[in-house]
Structures are given as C-alpha cells and as structure tokens.
Design an enzyme around this catalytic site. Structure first.
Site: not given
Length: 493
Positions: A185, A78, A161
């Site tokens: 998330s 990420k 997210s």
C-alpha cells in the site's frame, strides 16, 4: 511563491537554511496547493491553521539555531495515523466524530523533528484496497488522469491503500506524506503516480497510534518525490518505541549518508518466478532496462529463485483478513465513533457494524472470521502461517547469493476508476509483486523508472535484507538517476 511547491525536501531544507524563504511562506504555498487539488479528493481533513502555526514555530527555532532535521517541511498524514485533536477516520463511516486524545509515535517523531502538518489524506477504508475506491469519503482521483479537473476524459486510480498520500505528493501539494504498507500500500501507489515509496523492515517504525489492519504486516513509511527525500523522512519516522511490542530496539542509521551512488560489486537478484505468465511486454521491458542500468553502474545481476512466490497472494489473503477480523472487533458503537441504536445491545452492535463498515471491509472480516473458525483454523490459517515461513526462508536463501533484489512494482500502469471494481480477484492481483516482501517483513521500495506506452508511470521495486534500508536506498538512487527527471502529471504540468 508557487514554485515552492515544486521543491524537493532536500531543496526546501537548503532554501530555508539560506533564508531564501521562510517556513511560513513555504507552508502558505502548500496550503494554497492543497486547496487547488480538491478536485482529486486527496484530503479528508485540511489543517491550514495548524500548518501555519507549526511553520511559525519552525521559523522561531531556526532563528535560534535549533532547527530539526525536517524543520519547516509541509507534509500530509495518511488518515490512519492518530493525530491529537484532529479527526482520524481510517476513511470509514464507523469512525465518524473520532478525535484521538493522543498522537501516534510516527507523527510525534515527525513533529519533534519540525515537520508541518497540512492535513489528513484519503485512503481505502481501513487500508483495505489497491485503488483508493473503498473510502467512505469517496474515490481519490490520480493527478495523472487525462483532461481537465472535473471534466476528465478518464479518471485514473492513484493506487491504494495510500492513494491520498500518493496523489498529494505527485500533485505537488505536499513535499512528502506518511503511508502504511500491509501488502503493497506504499509501493503500488508510488508506482502508479510516479513517486518514491519505501516500506521499511517490519519493526523499524512504531505501529503505536496507527489504526490496525493486520498487525503482523502493517508498517509505516514515507512517500516522497525523490530517494533522497525518502531517506530524510524515513530517518525521522523510525525509532524504538516501548509502547509497540514489535518495535525493534536498534540504532537508526543516517539513511541520507548511505546515498553514495557507488554500487560497484553489488549482486542484484533477479527472481525467475516474477516473470509471471501474461506479464505485459512493457513491464518486462522496464524491468530489463533496470537490470541494464544497474549493470552499467557496476552491479552484477544474479538469477535467484523464490519458489514459494506463487503461494504468496493466497497466503496473504488468509493472514491479513484473519488479523483484520480480530482487530476490527473493537468497533462496536460502544466506545467511540458511529453508533446506530437498536432494540438491545446485540442489535446495536449489528446495526452499527452493518452501517459503519463498507463492502470491502465486510468482505474481509467475513473471510477472516471464516478462516479462524473452529473447523477451518488448521486447514486455512495455520497452513497459511506455515507457507509464510517458507516464503521467508526463500528470501533468506536468496540473500546468500545477492545483496538486493530487483522486480517490477506492479503488474500494470494505473487503471481507470470502475474498471476492476466488480472483480475482487483482479483487484487483489495488483499486489502480486509486493505481497511476498510484506509476508517476509523485508524492506521494499518503489522508484519511478519511466512511462508506459500509455504515458503513465511505471515503477521498479527493490527489496533488501532485514534492516538494510541503506542498500535499498543507495541502489534506488542509482535507478532514479539513470531514469532521469520524472515527467509531471497533467494536473500540474
């Protein structure tokens, strides 16, 4: 070697050990897969050369009998984790051109154990969002979107997210990915894309080198295709870090060894407050199905009460923006990233932050600054902190009656890009089941539990006592086996 991308981490480790293929062959297959999923916009930065270089080093170690626990496994990172010499953007314009001179502790741990980096994946800007539609680098499209790539009949969100992480893993372009979870998330995008995602206990994984959103909530965790893979990856990600004051100094268990399949006699808490008004029938159905699966395996369902749950979302959306407004003050155009010149220093600050931050980030900074302001600090921020303590006490009391808690992960299946963009409240409600555990710092995991009436994945969430990821993983694998082999998304089916 296309079939290599459909392996699990456990299967890939087994194949590498048996010399059925090399780490380089495994990396090459995944590099091609990363190229093939470009229409999903899952990756911000691809690192194929680094992946092949790391894979060669892995083959050398394995030949010497020095292979680590994740040696040769290609993963995505990420783009919130700092990676030395590789752009780290947090999906924001304000970090344009930023290449860290250091590596986050979590990614350092993964490289130490032999993992291979395929690249940096997309996310909501500064991890603020539930749909991966706030990124400066564009929306991520779920591999579950119906139709042909580039000509989808309906573009679905992958959740957020950590939407890029979820999309890359679900689309078979990475064996696993790092995610971060502040209010859901990791768990919510895992539910939306039919994969496994676990947020460990706050303090289990170091936050050092992870771009901060809300420091008392942020926690890194793995996103994988199976519970066993989550156990493998989580063990490598965890560990005490003296550079992080919130990192807990305690031994890291062998999470994989905890997967015995035996949950006989365990008490499973079913919180009555989670049966919210207007809950879709299929969410209630999959929850009831999960209860039956666990009963059949020898566990005992127990009704519990979490009375302050109804205040969790409001509490979260005071605490998280307050911490964000403080953390994001460092982005000023002076030290790194974007700079938009002005007639003086103050105007340069204003121009840089105005141009560099997206709409959702600006909204949360403004909310956070407001609740921290002199006239409102006690009325909002201090009150939210007090309610947060009450929520934690609710869980403490509940765990006197049960060993693990079972809930839905999300209140719906994935929705289409654009459906809720104009209504931030509707977007925030996506986190209604995940936020309470974040406020309490508890471990939580989403496990695929089947498909909804629209043919899209649904997940079940398991919550555990602090630092009892082992029980969460063990119960999660029982659900995983009962649910059967998950369907493949249309993009790769």
């Amino acid at each position: 070697m296309g079939g290599l991308t459909h392996l699990t981490m456990a299967g890939a480790l087994d194949g590498l050990a048996k010399k059925e293929f090399t780490a380089v062959e495994l990396a090459e297959a995944h590099v091609r897969a990363v190229e093939a999923i470009r229409p999903l916009n899952a990756f911000i930065t691809e690192t194929p050369d680094r992946a092949l270089e790391m894979a060669k080093a892995s083959d050398t170690r394995r030949a010497k009998g020095e292979a680590g626990p994740m040696d040769g496994l290609p993963i995505a990172v990420k783009d919130l984790f700092c990676t030395k010499g590789v752009p780290t953007t947090a999906a924001s314009h304000i970090l344009d051109g930023f290449k860290p001179e250091y590596e986050s502790t979590v990614t350092s741990n993964l490289w130490r154990d032999g993992a291979v980096m395929l690249g940096k994946v997309n996310l909501d800007e500064f991890a603020m969002g539930s749909a991966n539609i706030t990124s400066y680098h564009g929306n991520v499209v779920s591999p579950w979107s119906p139709g042909e790539p580039g000509n989808w009949s309906r573009q679905l969100v992958p959740g957020g997210s950590s939407g890029g992480s979820a999309a890359a893993v679900a689309a078979r372009a990475a064996l696993g990915a790092t995610g971060t979870d502040t209010g859901g998330s990791i768990r919510q995008p895992a539910s939306f894309t039919g994969i496994v995602g676990i947020k460990p206990t706050y303090g289990r994984c170091s936050r050092w080198g992870v771009v901060a959103f809300a420091s008392s909530l942020d926690q890194a965790g793995p996103m994988t295709r199976t519970v066993e893979d989550a156990a493998i990856m989580l063990r490598s990600m965890c560990g005490f870090d003296p550079k992080d004051s919130t990192s807990v100094d305690m031994p890291v268990p062998d999470f994989r060894a905890a997967l015995t399949g035996d949950i006989r006699g365990l008490k499973v808490g079913i919180p009555k407050e989670y049966r919210v008004d207007g809950m879709p029938a299929e969410i209630a159905r999959i929850w009831d199905q999960g209860i039956e699966w666990l009963k059949a395996a020898g566990a005992e369902p127990v009704e519990i009460s979490l009375p302050h749950t109804k205040y969790a979302l409001a509490t979260y959306y005071i605490v998280a923006p307050a911490e964000a407004s403080s953390n994001l003050a460092r982005y000023d155009g002076v030290r790194y990233g974007l700079r938009v010149e002005g007639s003086g220093l103050k105007e340069m600050y204003e121009n840089t932050r105005g141009a560099g931050f997206g709409k959702e980030v600006r909204r949360r900074i403004l909310i956070g600054t407001y609740v921290l302001s002199a006239g409102y600090y006690d009325a909002y921020y201090n009150k939210a902190r007090q309610v947060r303590t009450r929520i934690k006490w609710d869980f403490d009391e509940a765990f006197r009656q049960c060993d693990v808690i079972l809930t839905p992960t999300a209140p719906s299946t994935a929705f289409a890009i654009g459906e809720k963009m104009d209504d931030p409240i509707q977007m925030y409600l996506n986190d209604v089941f995940t936020v309470p555990a974040s406020l309490a710092g508890l471990p939580g995991m989403s496990v695929p539990a089947g498909l909804g009436s629209d043919g899209l994945p649904l997940g079940l969430q398991l919550l555990g006592r602090p630092f009892d990821e082992e029980t969460v993983l063990r119960v999660g694998q029982v659900i995983e086996k009962a649910a059967g082999t998950p369907a493949l998304p249309p993009f790769v089916a």
